[in-house]
Structures are given as structure tokens and as C-alpha cells.
Design an enzyme around this catalytic site. Structure first.
Site, PDB file in Angstrom:
ATOM      1  N   THR A 133      35.160 -15.022  39.949  1.00 31.00           N
ATOM      2  CA  THR A 133      36.451 -15.193  39.588  1.00 31.00           C
ATOM      3  C   THR A 133      36.518 -14.037  38.692  1.00 31.00           C
ATOM      4  O   THR A 133      37.210 -13.217  37.668  1.00 31.00           O
ATOM      5  CB  THR A 133      36.052 -15.972  38.300  1.00 31.00           C
ATOM      6  OG1 THR A 133      35.901 -17.124  39.519  1.00 31.00           O
ATOM      7  CG2 THR A 133      37.676 -16.626  37.537  1.00 31.00           C
ATOM      8  N   HIS A 177      38.849 -11.387  39.406  1.00 26.78           N
ATOM      9  CA  HIS A 177      40.043 -11.498  39.554  1.00 26.78           C
ATOM     10  C   HIS A 177      40.598 -11.505  38.645  1.00 26.78           C
ATOM     11  O   HIS A 177      41.809 -11.325  38.551  1.00 26.78           O
ATOM     12  CB  HIS A 177      40.455 -13.404  39.954  1.00 26.78           C
ATOM     13  CG  HIS A 177      40.485 -13.797  41.123  1.00 26.78           C
ATOM     14  ND1 HIS A 177      41.404 -13.648  42.281  1.00 26.78           N
ATOM     15  CD2 HIS A 177      38.843 -14.505  42.112  1.00 26.78           C
ATOM     16  CE1 HIS A 177      41.118 -14.162  43.493  1.00 26.78           C
ATOM     17  NE2 HIS A 177      39.970 -14.841  43.299  1.00 26.78           N
TER      18      HIS A 177
END
Length: 347
Positions: A40, A43
């Protein structure tokens, strides 16, 4: 001076003085020791979550550390306690919360994404997010409790039972953790992974792996299962091909647990779901019971966290660490060392 690593724009991080926020009522000031970089975080680093994060954003939610100071009304914690953080803060009033599913609250504050995270040397969080660590658990290993909690939740969502055949598609950190947790539950596990480095690491942990580039995984599952197919598959790759593989390996009434974050819609063979009466379940985050179980698994060595740590680098070298992970290669998990040299790895 204490430091913080901040995301400022796509593929851009900087270091700045950490802003120490004195703990208010019900809050605790922490000294993070180690912080893991996860998918994450990557990302966000790529700019894929700019609509959600507030720039400049301090990232990080896989962590371990110690309590420095407690705010008014906090009675369960004291300075020096070794802790990790379950980085979820929910409103308690939405339909999901009222149904007992606070971890998917409609207004969820995922700390480290929606609010400042752990990639700093001083961090103030709600006291109710703390999870106690055993004094014997090294803090570098404890930084992997959060991704282990993800794996515990995923295995629980899939309903894995002893003796079942489980295929994990994607052998990155979370995929390997899922495989280890499923094995601890008594399942027979196979890990599908393209990277030779990751396959080698998984095999060193006693897991059986398949290289999808070297042969037909579906045929391998048919041979392994005597033609029955797998009872459970986990899609952890985030790739269209991974979705297809995870569906195709399942036998009658198999369960597919979707773990990876897919940034775009994927084609799914719904006829296969109809024909074999398959079940698809999503798995997002965790609850406190998952976290507490994860602490146990890391502490007792069921999850050999130290084997998953590729390297530990100083907090100030975070930009290079993100670049290394982005480039792939022989890297599994990189930890950022947030200590100032006075805090050892051991508790």
C-alpha cells in the site's frame, strides 16, 4: 532533532523534522523503532492514491516501538512498554460498525494513509490502537505483526480447515505469510510465484512452490489433488493472470479469497463460479483478535519474521528503500530503522 519521511508527490519522498504532538486525553506518544514498507505504501508512492492522502503525508503502518508518554485518562500503558499499533480508527456509528465490522467502517481512518503514519521518530496515536508485545520479542521482528494479522484475517475469511489443499497465488510478503498461517492451521499449501528469489525463500521456509512460467499450474493442481482441485485459493498477486489462475485451480465448492488490491476491474470467469458453485470472499484488514493471534505467531516462531526481512536501513534512507522495492529483484521486506541508536532491536 527527530525526523519524519513524507510523501510529497508521485515517486517523491523527503525528510523533514518530525512534528511532535503531545498526547491528549486517550492518546499515547510513541517512539517508533522499526517500520515496514508494504504494498500500500508503494501504491501511494506511485501516486495511485493521491485522491485519498493529504500531501505532505507521513506514511507507514507496519511498526513496532515503545511508549514515551501517555495522555490524560490512559491507565493501561506506561513509558517503556513495547507495542505495535493496529492502525484503524472507526466512527462506531455507521452500519458496518453497528454490525460489528468496525475494520470496514464507512468512515475508517486507516492511520498511515488517511492520517499521519509511523515513518517518523515521534508518533501520537489513540491509546486504543495499541497492541502489547511480549518483552522477549525483538522489535525488528515485531514490525511484521501487522502483515501477519492481515494473513490471519485472510485465512479466517477463507475458512481454511486442516487437511484442505490451499493454493496461494503470489509469493510476496503477504502471500508467504498467508501460506505460513494456513500451514499452521493444518492445510496443505502450494505457493505460485514467478520470482525465483521469492520461491527460494518460501522453499527455505518449508513451503512447496510452483513457477507458473515453467508449467501449467492448473495441471499441477489436478495432479496434486487427484483431479479434485483445491479447496481454497488466495489471489495475492494483483495481476489479471493471477485472478484467472486462482479461479481455475478450485474444485467443486472451492473458496477464492481476494487479498490483493486491484487498481482496475478484472475479467472473471463467472461461468466457472456457476458450474462449480464457487465462493468469492473479500478480505480487507483485520480485527483485534487477528492482531493478538499474529503477535503469538511471530513470538513463538510459527512465523519466522526474521527470515522475511531482506534489509534494515536508517529512516533517512527511505527514498532509496522505496526505489529498491519498486525495482523488484532480491527483496522481500525492507524495514526502516527509526531509532536514534539508543534503542536496540531486542525488547
Amino acid at each position: 532533532m527527530t525526523l519524519a519521511v513524507r510523501y510529497t508527490a508521485a515517486r517523491t519522498l523527503d525528510t523533514a523534522p518530525a512534528v511532535t504532538v503531545e498526547p491528549g486525553p486517550g492518546e499515547v506518544l510513541l517512539a517508533p523503532a522499526y517500520v515496514g514498507i508494504c504494498g500500500t505504501d508503494l501504491h501511494i508512492f506511485h501516486g495511485d492514491m493521491d485522491a485519498r492522502v493529504s500531501v505532505p503525508a507521513v506514511l507507514g503502518h507496519e511498526m513496532s516501538g515503545r511508549v514515551l508518554k501517555v495522555g490524560a485518562g490512559v491507565t493501561d500503558w506506561r513509558a517503556g512498554d513495547a507495542v505495535t499499533v493496529m492502525p484503524l480508527h472507526w466512527d462506531g456509528t455507521c452500519p458496518a460498525c453497528l454490525a460489528g465490522h468496525q475494520h470496514i467502517c464507512r468512515q475508517l481512518d486507516f492511520i498511515g494513509i488517511d492520517s499521519p503514519g509511523a515513518m517518523q521518530q515521534r508518533w501520537t496515536v489513540p491509546a486504543d490502537t495499541l497492541v502489547r508485545l511480549p518483552q522477549s520479542l525483538a522489535l525488528d521482528r515485531a514490525a511484521l505483526v501487522e502483515p501477519t494479522a492481515v494473513a490471519v484475517h485472510d485465512v479466517g475469511r477463507a475458512g481454511v480447515r486442516a487437511g484442505e489443499r490451499v493454493v496461494v497465488v503470489g509469493g510476496g510478503p503477504v502471500g508467504v505469510l498467508i501460506a505460513l498461517v494456513a500451514r499452521a492451521a493444518g492445510a496443505e499449501v502450494r505457493v505460485v510465484e514467478l520470482s525465483a528469489h521469492r520461491r527460494k525463500l518460501a522453499e527455505e521456509l518449508g513451503l512447496t512452490t510452483w513457477d507458473p512460467a515453467a508449467g501449467d499450474v492448473v495441471e499441477a493442481v489436478q495432479e496434486w489433488s487427484g483431479g479434485a482441485g483445491a479447496e481454497v485459493a488466495f489471489e495475492v498477486s494483483g495481476a489479471a493472470g493471477g485472478v484467472e489462475t486462482a479461479v481455475e485451480v478450485l474444485g467443486a465448492r472451492g473458496r477464492l479469497c481476494l487479498v490483493a488490491i486491484h487498481s482496475r476491474p478484472r475479467e472473471v470467469n463467472l461461468h466457472r463460479f456457476f458450474w462449480r458453485e464457487l465462493t468469492l470472499v473479500g478480505a480487507r484488514l483485520y480485527d483485534r483478535a487477528d492482531f493478538e493471534r499474529a503477535v503469538e505467531l511471530v513470538a513463538d516462531g510459527t512465523v519466522p519474521a526474521e527470515r522475511l526481512i531482506s534489509r534494515v536501513v536508517p529512516l533517512a534512507e527511505a527514498p532509496a528503500a522505496f526505489a529498491a522495492l519498486e525495482g523488484g529483484g532480491d527483496v522481500m521486506k525492507i524495514l526502516l530503522d527509526c531509532t536514534d541508536g539508543t534503542e536496540g532491536a531486542a525488547a
